[in-house]
Write a protein that holds these residues in place. Structure first.
Motif, mmCIF file in Angstrom:
data_model
loop_
_atom_site.group_PDB
_atom_site.id
_atom_site.type_symbol
_atom_site.label_atom_id
_atom_site.label_comp_id
_atom_site.label_asym_id
_atom_site.label_seq_id
_atom_site.Cartn_x
_atom_site.Cartn_y
_atom_site.Cartn_z
ATOM 1 N N ASN A 1 51.481 30.138 56.047
ATOM 2 C CA ASN A 1 52.862 30.217 56.532
ATOM 3 C C ASN A 1 53.720 29.090 55.980
ATOM 4 O OD1 ASN A 1 53.487 32.426 58.662
ATOM 5 N ND2 ASN A 1 51.375 31.810 59.051
ATOM 6 N N LEU A 2 53.172 27.890 55.904
ATOM 7 C CA LEU A 2 53.940 26.762 55.391
ATOM 8 C C LEU A 2 54.229 26.907 53.897
ATOM 9 C CD1 LEU A 2 52.251 23.793 57.276
ATOM 10 C CD2 LEU A 2 54.493 24.813 57.727
ATOM 11 N N LYS A 3 53.297 27.494 53.182
ATOM 12 C CA LYS A 3 53.459 27.706 51.736
ATOM 13 C C LYS A 3 54.716 28.530 51.447
ATOM 14 C CE LYS A 3 51.014 29.600 47.758
ATOM 15 N NZ LYS A 3 49.850 30.369 47.320
ATOM 16 N N ASP A 4 55.042 29.435 52.356
ATOM 17 C CA ASP A 4 56.196 30.319 52.170
ATOM 18 C C ASP A 4 57.523 29.576 52.095
ATOM 19 O OD1 ASP A 4 54.465 32.472 52.149
ATOM 20 O OD2 ASP A 4 54.880 33.069 54.218
ATOM 21 N N VAL A 5 57.564 28.328 52.577
ATOM 22 C CA VAL A 5 58.805 27.546 52.498
ATOM 23 C C VAL A 5 58.636 26.314 51.604
ATOM 24 C CG1 VAL A 5 59.767 28.350 54.681
ATOM 25 C CG2 VAL A 5 58.312 26.313 54.663
ATOM 26 N N GLY A 6 57.543 26.284 50.827
ATOM 27 C CA GLY A 6 57.362 25.197 49.867
ATOM 28 C C GLY A 6 56.618 23.986 50.394
ATOM 29 N N ILE A 7 55.999 24.110 51.562
ATOM 30 C CA ILE A 7 55.229 22.988 52.115
ATOM 31 C C ILE A 7 53.766 23.208 51.748
ATOM 32 C CG2 ILE A 7 54.487 21.794 54.203
ATOM 33 C CD1 ILE A 7 57.142 22.695 55.494
ATOM 34 N N TYR B 1 61.733 31.186 69.073
ATOM 35 C CA TYR B 1 62.219 31.179 67.709
ATOM 36 C C TYR B 1 61.540 32.260 66.904
ATOM 37 C CZ TYR B 1 63.691 26.677 69.469
ATOM 38 O OH TYR B 1 64.232 25.698 70.225
ATOM 39 N N LYS B 2 62.296 32.881 66.028
ATOM 40 C CA LYS B 2 61.698 33.888 65.168
ATOM 41 C C LYS B 2 61.614 33.328 63.746
ATOM 42 C CE LYS B 2 66.121 36.175 64.872
ATOM 43 N NZ LYS B 2 66.900 37.346 64.932
ATOM 44 N N ARG B 3 60.758 33.898 62.974
ATOM 45 C CA ARG B 3 60.513 33.460 61.599
ATOM 46 C C ARG B 3 61.770 33.681 60.766
ATOM 47 N NH1 ARG B 3 55.952 32.776 58.124
ATOM 48 N NH2 ARG B 3 56.259 33.711 56.086
ATOM 49 N N LEU C 1 66.418 29.818 56.830
ATOM 50 C CA LEU C 1 66.813 28.705 57.688
ATOM 51 C C LEU C 1 65.828 27.539 57.536
ATOM 52 C CD1 LEU C 1 68.600 27.404 59.845
ATOM 53 C CD2 LEU C 1 67.212 28.591 61.579
ATOM 54 N N ALA C 2 64.541 27.847 57.453
ATOM 55 C CA ALA C 2 63.540 26.797 57.283
ATOM 56 C C ALA C 2 63.779 26.031 55.983
ATOM 57 C CB ALA C 2 62.137 27.396 57.295
ATOM 58 N N LYS C 3 64.051 26.740 54.908
ATOM 59 C CA LYS C 3 64.331 26.088 53.611
ATOM 60 C C LYS C 3 65.607 25.262 53.689
ATOM 61 C CE LYS C 3 61.878 29.530 50.875
ATOM 62 N NZ LYS C 3 61.973 30.645 49.928
ATOM 63 N N GLN C 4 66.608 25.771 54.365
ATOM 64 C CA GLN C 4 67.871 25.042 54.539
ATOM 65 C C GLN C 4 67.637 23.747 55.312
ATOM 66 O OE1 GLN C 4 71.032 27.284 56.501
ATOM 67 N NE2 GLN C 4 71.856 25.379 57.346
ATOM 68 N N LEU C 5 66.872 23.831 56.404
ATOM 69 C CA LEU C 5 66.596 22.641 57.208
ATOM 70 C C LEU C 5 65.765 21.622 56.432
ATOM 71 C CD1 LEU C 5 65.890 24.352 60.652
ATOM 72 C CD2 LEU C 5 67.908 23.000 60.011
ATOM 73 N N LEU C 6 64.829 22.090 55.630
ATOM 74 C CA LEU C 6 64.051 21.182 54.787
ATOM 75 C C LEU C 6 64.961 20.462 53.791
ATOM 76 C CD1 LEU C 6 60.839 23.283 54.086
ATOM 77 C CD2 LEU C 6 60.906 20.994 55.093
ATOM 78 N N ALA C 7 65.887 21.196 53.177
ATOM 79 C CA ALA C 7 66.820 20.590 52.221
ATOM 80 C C ALA C 7 67.704 19.557 52.915
ATOM 81 C CB ALA C 7 67.674 21.674 51.559
ATOM 82 N N GLU C 8 68.197 19.884 54.109
ATOM 83 C CA GLU C 8 69.027 18.942 54.870
ATOM 84 C C GLU C 8 68.251 17.684 55.246
ATOM 85 O OE1 GLU C 8 70.676 20.993 58.253
ATOM 86 O OE2 GLU C 8 71.701 22.468 56.990
ATOM 87 N N ALA C 9 66.943 17.834 55.439
ATOM 88 C CA ALA C 9 66.102 16.691 55.800
ATOM 89 C C ALA C 9 65.681 15.883 54.568
ATOM 90 C CB ALA C 9 64.867 17.173 56.551
#
Length: 179
Positions: free
Chosen positions: A47-53, A4-6, A10-18
């Protein structure tokens, strides 16, 4: 295996779906036991901070760290390990549902079945196929993240040292019989 690449979108989308459109917060346990632990923890945090975690880092004494790991009292915990020559010796303790080392409480009947078959199979080609299947399952399930690797280790010995063998798992067990 699929690598998987960064992909932050997509990470933000998956977080929203979850159900976490604004990310979430959790605590990561680490220790000063190893000089790699805190920098590794901070790398993950960044790295997690970049998607709001938001990952809070809690550094604890090594004995507390081990107790929390073994009791399963953590949301995320950093633990180092060494590689073994046979994948069974390294993977089974972490992933077989009945293993005492399965501190993440991972359970997958197909994984248990394949791990058991791997131990019973002497045909190398069949074992390779079993381990390929296990790798794909692990890539899909992501029961544990191995997010970093340590630096290479070098050993140098004099030519008069006898009966010492280098092992890929960084063990120095042969020191017992070296002369």
């Amino acid at each position: 295996l699929p690598f998987y690449k960064r992909d932050l979108n997509l990470a933000k989308q998956l977080l929203a779906e979850a159900g976490y459109p604004n990310g979430f917060e959790f605590t990561h346990i680490t220790s000063a036991h190893s000089p790699d632990y805190m920098p590794g923890s901070q790398m993950i945090q960044s790295n997690l901070k970049d998607v709001g975690i938001k990952m809070n880092i809690q550094q604890v004494e090594w004995g507390i760290h081990l107790n929390r790991w073994q009791s399963g009292d953590f949301q995320m915990l950093q633990m180092g390990g060494v590689w073994d020559i046979d994948p069974d010796a390294y993977i089974r303790p972490f992933f077989h549902s009945t293993s005492k080392g399965n501190y993440g409480r991972y359970k997958n009947p197909e994984v248990d079945k394949l791990l058991d078959e791997s131990r019973e199979t002497v045909d190398v080609k069949k074992r390779i196929e079993i381990w390929k299947r296990l790798q794909y399952i692990m890539a899909d399930d992501v029961p544990i993240l191995w997010v970093q690797a340590g630096p290479p280790r070098f050993e140098v010995i004099r030519d008069y040292v006898k009966n010492y063998h280098f092992l890929s798992n960084v063990s120095r067990i042969y020191l017992r019989q070296a002369w």
